[in-house]
Design an enzyme around this catalytic site. Structure first.
Site, short mmCIF file in Angstrom:
data_model
loop_
_atom_site.label_atom_id
_atom_site.label_comp_id
_atom_site.label_asym_id
_atom_site.label_seq_id
_atom_site.Cartn_x
_atom_site.Cartn_y
_atom_site.Cartn_z
N GLU A 26 69.71 22.06 53.45
CA GLU A 26 69.89 22.69 54.74
C GLU A 26 71.28 23.52 54.03
OE1 GLU A 26 67.32 22.57 56.21
OE2 GLU A 26 67.99 20.65 55.44
N ARG A 70 73.48 39.30 31.48
CA ARG A 70 73.25 41.17 30.91
C ARG A 70 74.47 41.78 30.79
NH1 ARG A 70 70.90 44.25 33.30
NH2 ARG A 70 69.62 45.31 32.10
N ASP A 118 71.70 51.03 31.85
CA ASP A 118 71.16 50.81 32.90
C ASP A 118 70.89 51.54 34.12
OD1 ASP A 118 68.64 49.18 32.29
OD2 ASP A 118 69.80 47.79 32.82
N PRO A 135 73.28 32.11 52.03
CA PRO A 135 72.81 32.50 53.01
C PRO A 135 73.59 33.54 54.08
CG PRO A 135 70.99 30.73 53.65
CD PRO A 135 72.27 30.58 52.28
C1 JFT Z 1 69.97 29.85 49.88
C2 JFT Z 1 70.61 32.20 49.34
C3 JFT Z 1 70.02 32.32 50.24
C4 JFT Z 1 68.36 32.21 51.04
C5 JFT Z 1 71.63 28.92 48.64
C6 JFT Z 1 71.46 26.14 49.73
C7 JFT Z 1 69.89 25.93 50.48
C8 JFT Z 1 68.24 27.20 52.05
C9 JFT Z 1 68.93 27.89 52.78
C10 JFT Z 1 67.96 29.16 53.80
C11 JFT Z 1 67.71 29.05 54.70
C12 JFT Z 1 69.15 28.45 55.46
C13 JFT Z 1 69.45 26.79 53.78
C14 JFT Z 1 70.59 27.84 50.51
C15 JFT Z 1 70.49 30.65 49.58
C16 JFT Z 1 70.16 33.60 49.98
C17 JFT Z 1 71.57 29.79 48.45
C18 JFT Z 1 71.59 27.75 49.70
N1 JFT Z 1 69.78 26.80 50.78
N2 JFT Z 1 69.70 27.37 54.74
N3 JFT Z 1 71.15 32.92 48.20
N4 JFT Z 1 70.80 34.04 48.91
N5 JFT Z 1 69.23 34.72 50.41
N6 JFT Z 1 67.95 32.00 51.68
CL1 JFT Z 1 72.81 25.25 49.13
#
Ligand code: JFT
Length: 235
Positions: free
Chosen positions: A103, A141, A156, A76
């Site tokens: 997490e 793609r 596209d 994230p």
């Molecule tokens: C989320 C991700 C998000 C989102 C990798 C992993 C665990 C869950 C999480 C959610 C919020 C805070 C962990 C991921 C993403 C996005 C990618 C992980 N989580 N901490 N990618 N793109 N928008 N949410 Cl590993």
């Protein structure tokens, strides 16, 4: 989670044709000890579990073919994933996606192993898997032959920096709502012009930010856009 995604549809076809080779690796194969532990509680305390750097690093090192291979950490906190990244990675011999859950993964993976950290958008997921699937799909793609002529990648929406034109199919009238007359005219030149104009009008209305991007418009497109802008002012 990846079985259904990779085992059906366009990606399955692409894999069967040998156009892509998407492998999922179990981190536990790299784990040590009786319990094959891949995650642990966070230093400093707090909720949940964190993926340990050891198994993640070993897994990457076990599959990485060259030092040039992009090692992508979905997170994230990453930079926003874009169509340009998808296109660039489609041209790579190999791309490694690190997929975490809980997490997240130990910070040192992002600092010292991954070559880039990306997020698929501003919303919160329960884990990395759906984000990885989005990246896999968008990259695949762009591999030549994966998407047929109908979905012609270059033609596209985003690849061209424009939203797609509207699509209609039978019936001609659905619950009182008709189909634009031009699409029934059989005049292919007129239909193409209409579609281009619709794509430009939709983009101007819904995503004007795309029009001030780095992709220059053709002279014809600029003429169409000026027409659309004038019409909008009049109404
Ligand atoms: C989320 C991700 C998000 C989102 C990798 C992993 C665990 C869950 C999480 C959610 C919020 C805070 C962990 C991921 C993403 C996005 C990618 C992980 N989580 N901490 N990618 N793109 N928008 N949410 Cl590993």
């Amino acid at each position: 989670m990846f079985g259904g995604f990779l085992g059906a549809g366009i990606l399955k076809k692409a894999a069967d044709k040998g156009l892509v080779d998407i492998r999922v690796h179990d981190l536990r194969e790299q784990a040590e000890g009786k319990h094959r532990q891949v995650d642990d509680r966070p230093f400093g305390g707090g909720e949940g579990m964190v993926l340990m750097p050891g198994p993640v690093c070993k897994a990457v090192e076990a599959v990485r073919e060259t030092a040039e291979t992009p090692v992508v950490l979905l997170s994230p906190l990453g930079r926003m994933f874009t169509v340009d990244m998808a296109q660039a990675w489609a041209g790579c011999r190999q791309v490694i996606l690190i997929c975490g859950r809980y997490e997240g993964v130990d910070e040192r993976v992002g600092l010292h192993l991954a070559t880039v950290e990306v997020s698929i958008g501003d919303y919160v997921l329960t884990g990395g898997e759906p984000a990885d699937m989005v990246v896999i799909d968008a990259v695949a793609r762009f591999v030549p032959g994966v998407v047929g002529k109908a979905g012609s990648v270059a033609h596209d929406s985003f690849a061209e920096g424009l939203l797609d034109c509207p699509h209609y199919t039978r019936p001609r009238v659905f619950r009182g709502h008709g189909v634009p007359e031009v699409l029934l005219s059989g005049d292919h030149a007129r239909i193409e012009r209409w579609r281009r104009r619709q794509a430009l009008a939709k983009t101007l209305a819904l995503r004007p930010d795309l029009l001030i991007g780095d992709r220059p418009l053709s002279a014809e497109d600029r003429v169409l856009l000026d027409e659309i802008r004038k019409e909008r002012k009049e109404s």
